[in-house]
Design a protein around this motif. Structure first.
Motif, PDB file in Angstrom:
ATOM      1  N   UNK A 234       0.821  -1.205   0.000  1.00  0.00           N
ATOM      2  CA  UNK A 234       0.000   0.000   0.000  1.00  0.00           C
ATOM      3  C   UNK A 234       0.854   1.253   0.000  1.00  0.00           C
ATOM      4  N   UNK A 235       1.397   1.586  -1.136  1.00  0.00           N
ATOM      5  CA  UNK A 235       2.193   2.802  -1.288  1.00  0.00           C
ATOM      6  C   UNK A 235       1.685   3.563  -2.512  1.00  0.00           C
ATOM      7  N   UNK A 236       0.752   4.504  -2.327  1.00  0.00           N
ATOM      8  CA  UNK A 236       0.178   5.242  -3.454  1.00  0.00           C
ATOM      9  C   UNK A 236       1.220   5.963  -4.289  1.00  0.00           C
ATOM     10  N   UNK A 237       2.266   6.477  -3.645  1.00  0.00           N
ATOM     11  CA  UNK A 237       3.290   7.213  -4.381  1.00  0.00           C
ATOM     12  C   UNK A 237       4.009   6.305  -5.364  1.00  0.00           C
ATOM     13  N   UNK A 238       4.405   5.106  -4.916  1.00  0.00           N
ATOM     14  CA  UNK A 238       5.090   4.155  -5.790  1.00  0.00           C
ATOM     15  C   UNK A 238       4.194   3.766  -6.959  1.00  0.00           C
ATOM     16  N   UNK A 239       2.923   3.481  -6.667  1.00  0.00           N
ATOM     17  CA  UNK A 239       1.977   3.097  -7.722  1.00  0.00           C
ATOM     18  C   UNK A 239       1.783   4.225  -8.716  1.00  0.00           C
ATOM     19  N   UNK A 240       1.601   5.425  -8.205  1.00  0.00           N
ATOM     20  CA  UNK A 240       1.390   6.585  -9.063  1.00  0.00           C
ATOM     21  C   UNK A 240       2.578   6.815  -9.992  1.00  0.00           C
ATOM     22  N   UNK A 241       3.772   6.749  -9.434  1.00  0.00           N
ATOM     23  CA  UNK A 241       4.970   6.997 -10.240  1.00  0.00           C
ATOM     24  C   UNK A 241       5.156   5.914 -11.303  1.00  0.00           C
ATOM     25  N   UNK A 242       4.836   4.669 -10.961  1.00  0.00           N
ATOM     26  CA  UNK A 242       4.973   3.579 -11.929  1.00  0.00           C
ATOM     27  C   UNK A 242       3.991   3.747 -13.080  1.00  0.00           C
ATOM     28  N   UNK A 243       2.749   4.090 -12.762  1.00  0.00           N
ATOM     29  CA  UNK A 243       1.742   4.285 -13.805  1.00  0.00           C
ATOM     30  C   UNK A 243       2.108   5.482 -14.671  1.00  0.00           C
ATOM     31  N   UNK A 244       2.571   6.537 -14.042  1.00  0.00           N
ATOM     32  CA  UNK A 244       2.973   7.736 -14.783  1.00  0.00           C
ATOM     33  C   UNK A 244       4.099   7.422 -15.761  1.00  0.00           C
ATOM     34  N   UNK A 245       5.076   6.669 -15.299  1.00  0.00           N
ATOM     35  CA  UNK A 245       6.231   6.351 -16.132  1.00  0.00           C
ATOM     36  C   UNK A 245       5.872   5.413 -17.282  1.00  0.00           C
ATOM     37  N   UNK A 246       5.129   4.338 -16.960  1.00  0.00           N
ATOM     38  CA  UNK A 246       4.856   3.315 -17.959  1.00  0.00           C
ATOM     39  C   UNK A 246       3.751   3.705 -18.937  1.00  0.00           C
ATOM     40  N   UNK A 247       2.910   4.668 -18.547  1.00  0.00           N
ATOM     41  CA  UNK A 247       1.850   5.100 -19.456  1.00  0.00           C
ATOM     42  C   UNK A 247       2.337   6.164 -20.427  1.00  0.00           C
ATOM     43  N   UNK A 248       3.560   6.646 -20.209  1.00  0.00           N
ATOM     44  CA  UNK A 248       4.084   7.692 -21.084  1.00  0.00           C
ATOM     45  C   UNK A 248       3.622   9.073 -20.693  1.00  0.00           C
ATOM     46  N   UNK A 249       3.139   9.215 -19.431  1.00  0.00           N
ATOM     47  CA  UNK A 249       2.674  10.516 -18.956  1.00  0.00           C
ATOM     48  C   UNK A 249       3.738  11.186 -18.111  1.00  0.00           C
ATOM     49  N   UNK A 250       5.005  10.906 -18.407  1.00  0.00           N
ATOM     50  CA  UNK A 250       6.108  11.476 -17.623  1.00  0.00           C
ATOM     51  C   UNK A 250       6.028  12.991 -17.608  1.00  0.00           C
ATOM     52  N   UNK A 251       6.258  13.529 -16.429  1.00  0.00           N
ATOM     53  CA  UNK A 251       6.224  14.985 -16.287  1.00  0.00           C
ATOM     54  C   UNK A 251       4.873  15.492 -15.831  1.00  0.00           C
TER      55      UNK A 251
END
Length: 267
Positions: free
Chosen positions: A97-114
């Motif tokens: 249960x780490x929302x920050x880790x999940x959020x960053x992974x989804x952001x990176x892998x979805x191509x929504x970096x930045x």
């Protein structure tokens, strides 16, 4: 806003999976109704979906016990558990249960970096350390000086209050699920042999359980040793009471066929 699907059958899951284009990230959340950390992560998962672009990601939320065939397919050994898929390939699995880790992974892998999809700290009862108004010296009872030259010392009452706060937090943690495992690492990536063996024992017997990675929070790691009067990890709790470490758990299963039987996931 990306779509959040909640399939309740294998067929419904397959239908959603098949509809996702290869270049779109598919984020799958596995949860149960009985694990407290899942309720908080469900909210975080929905918030991330609500902040994501539909041309970047699709989200699926599944009750791991409701659709056991899908859970078994993705080797879900504990909840909350997340699987990130793109181009029909599993790119990453996240336990805990780490929302920050999940959020960053989804952001990176979805191509929504930045792009900030979600600004949320980890839930306190799962990962974040308890707040303190004192530095390490002041908490130990020594005086600390501010830039103006005035001093402030932590009293015995202050220290006692901090200890009570940690005790309350640990009490909530050991009761977060009927069976709670405090381990080094996660079930997907144990960081010590004893933790790996205990996870294997629970998995072999199909026991549902919550877990806490003590390597992510030194306050819990040190505090739980005193709380439980047990100096090593892993530690397994049942209904808020310490069972013990690896050897004790092995003995319990060997001597009592009914041990934790009420926590077996129905087949």
């Amino acid at each position: 806003m990306a779509t959040l699907h909640t399939p309740t059958t294998v067929e419904a899951f397959r239908e959603v999976f098949a509809s996702v284009p290869d270049n779109i990230l598919l984020a799958i959340s596995f949860h149960t109704s009985w694990a407290a950390p899942c309720r908080q992560m469900n909210e975080a998962f929905a918030a991330i979906a609500g902040s994501s672009s539909p041309d970047k990601a699709v989200f699926i939320s599944i009750d791991a016990e409701e659709v056991p065939d899908v859970s078994e397919e993705y080797e879900v050994s504990a909840v909350p558990f997340f699987v990130l898929v793109k181009n029909r390939q599993i790119l990453r699995k996240i336990s805990g249960a780490d929302p920050k880790e999940l959020n960053e992974a989804i952001q990176s892998l979805s191509g929504a970096a930045g792009k900030v999809l979600l600004a949320i700290p980890p839930p306190q009862q799962v990962a974040a350390p308890a707040s303190s108004n004192y530095d390490s010296a002041a908490a130990g009872g020594a005086a600390s000086a501010d830039p103006n030259g005035t001093t402030d010392s932590a009293t015995a009452d202050d220290v006692e209050l901090e200890e009570e706060s940690l005790h309350e937090r640990l009490t909530k943690l050991v009761n977060a699920a009927p069976v709670m495992l405090f381990m080094k690492g996660t079930p997907a990536e144990p960081k010590c042999g004893f933790s790996r063996q205990l996870v294997a024992i629970l998995r072999e017997r199909n026991i549902r359980y919550g877990f806490f990675n003590i390597l992510k929070d030194d306050e819990v790691r040190q505090g739980l040793k005193e709380y439980s009067d047990w100096p090593t990890y892993p530690q397994l709790y049942h209904e808020g009471n310490l069972v013990g470490g690896l050897d004790i758990v092995k003995e319990e299963f060997e001597n009592n066929e009914e041990f934790l039987s009420e926590q077996v996931v129905p087949s």
